[in-house]
Design an enzyme around this catalytic site. Sequence first.
Site, PDB file in Angstrom:
ATOM      1  N   GLY A   1       0.945  -1.318  -0.141  1.00 21.67           N
ATOM      2  CA  GLY A   1      -0.111  -0.186   0.205  1.00 21.67           C
ATOM      3  C   GLY A   1       0.899   1.279   0.082  1.00 21.67           C
TER       4      GLY A   1
ATOM      5  N   LEU B   1      -5.267 -10.838   6.449  1.00 23.30           N
ATOM      6  CA  LEU B   1      -5.813 -10.038   7.474  1.00 23.30           C
ATOM      7  C   LEU B   1      -7.422 -10.654   7.492  1.00 23.30           C
ATOM      8  CD1 LEU B   1      -4.675  -6.443   7.237  1.00 23.30           C
ATOM      9  CD2 LEU B   1      -3.967  -7.990   8.879  1.00 23.30           C
TER      10      LEU B   1
ATOM     11  N   ASP C   1     -10.068   9.642   9.095  1.00 23.60           N
ATOM     12  CA  ASP C   1     -10.988  10.662   9.621  1.00 23.60           C
ATOM     13  C   ASP C   1     -12.425  10.362   9.223  1.00 23.60           C
ATOM     14  OD1 ASP C   1     -10.344  10.534   6.752  1.00 23.60           O
ATOM     15  OD2 ASP C   1     -11.175  12.510   6.407  1.00 23.60           O
TER      16      ASP C   1
ATOM     17  N   TYR D   1     -17.242   1.349   5.828  1.00 18.46           N
ATOM     18  CA  TYR D   1     -15.631   1.794   5.870  1.00 18.46           C
ATOM     19  C   TYR D   1     -15.447   2.460   7.394  1.00 18.46           C
ATOM     20  CZ  TYR D   1     -10.952   3.684   5.489  1.00 18.46           C
ATOM     21  OH  TYR D   1      -9.928   4.164   5.823  1.00 18.46           O
TER      22      TYR D   1
END
Length: 282
Positions: free
Chosen positions: A11, A39, A104, A127
């Site tokens: 990533g 994961l 955020d 998300y």
Amino acid sequence: MKKILVTGANGQLGSELAVIATNYPNYEWIFADRTQITLDDLILLRVQLGAINPDVIFNCGAYTAVDKAETEKELAFAINHSAVELIAKFAAQKKAKLIHISTDYVFDGSSSVSLSEEAITNPINVYGESKRVGEIACLKEDSDSIIIRTSWVYSKFGNNFVKTMQRLMQERDEINVVNDQIGSPTYAADLAKVMMIILESPNWIPGIYNYSNEGEISWYEFAKAIKEFGGYTCKVGGIPSASYPTPAKRPEFSLLDKKKIKTIYNLDVPNYKESLKKMFVK
């Protein structure tokens, strides 16, 4: 020699950590992609963590497809919640240092002032929900862990807003970008450096921290800065979010207050334009 495990190695943040790892030869670095740290499979993940047995974990791996998460809720929660819970439990048992990356998007966007770490969370998409429950699990299982909330991450690696704009501005004469979502971008290279500053600091103070570059802008203003540094001739227009509907809602305002991290770790946070320029000159 202490061993640092970086999840999500391919990533944006994992790739930037790989760049600066050469400056820290006093650590053994393990950059794990999704085959080495799986994961979405807890049984396998437990075995993989035990085999690597790290002293430090930088959990940069996450399910980040914001719109797809609306229809892949189970997968988003498996990666952003259940895996985080297991990693934090492992870190606590092994007394490994854990820095977990959050977002955020745990906020609903209704604030009109920059959001501190204590601001009330209220995610408005799957998300954001998955990341928030991941934060809660992380701190519950490992009270010594550090969580860094960041926003609008970009890098020369991976897929991100800056690279998309660079491509579109070369392909098209005109583009429109939403002008009513306010926040601040984060250059992943800056965040990678901050993670190492925290790790190397004698002050390991657990809890949640905010980090993004300085500046309060919309995506439209960000696009205009990209146009400026790229020297593109494409016309950039501003549009409301309502004109660009997406499966997942986005917070209208998610500017992060960075006083805490700046004070505790004595950080000088660059303005977003300063950091964006670095990406263009590389």
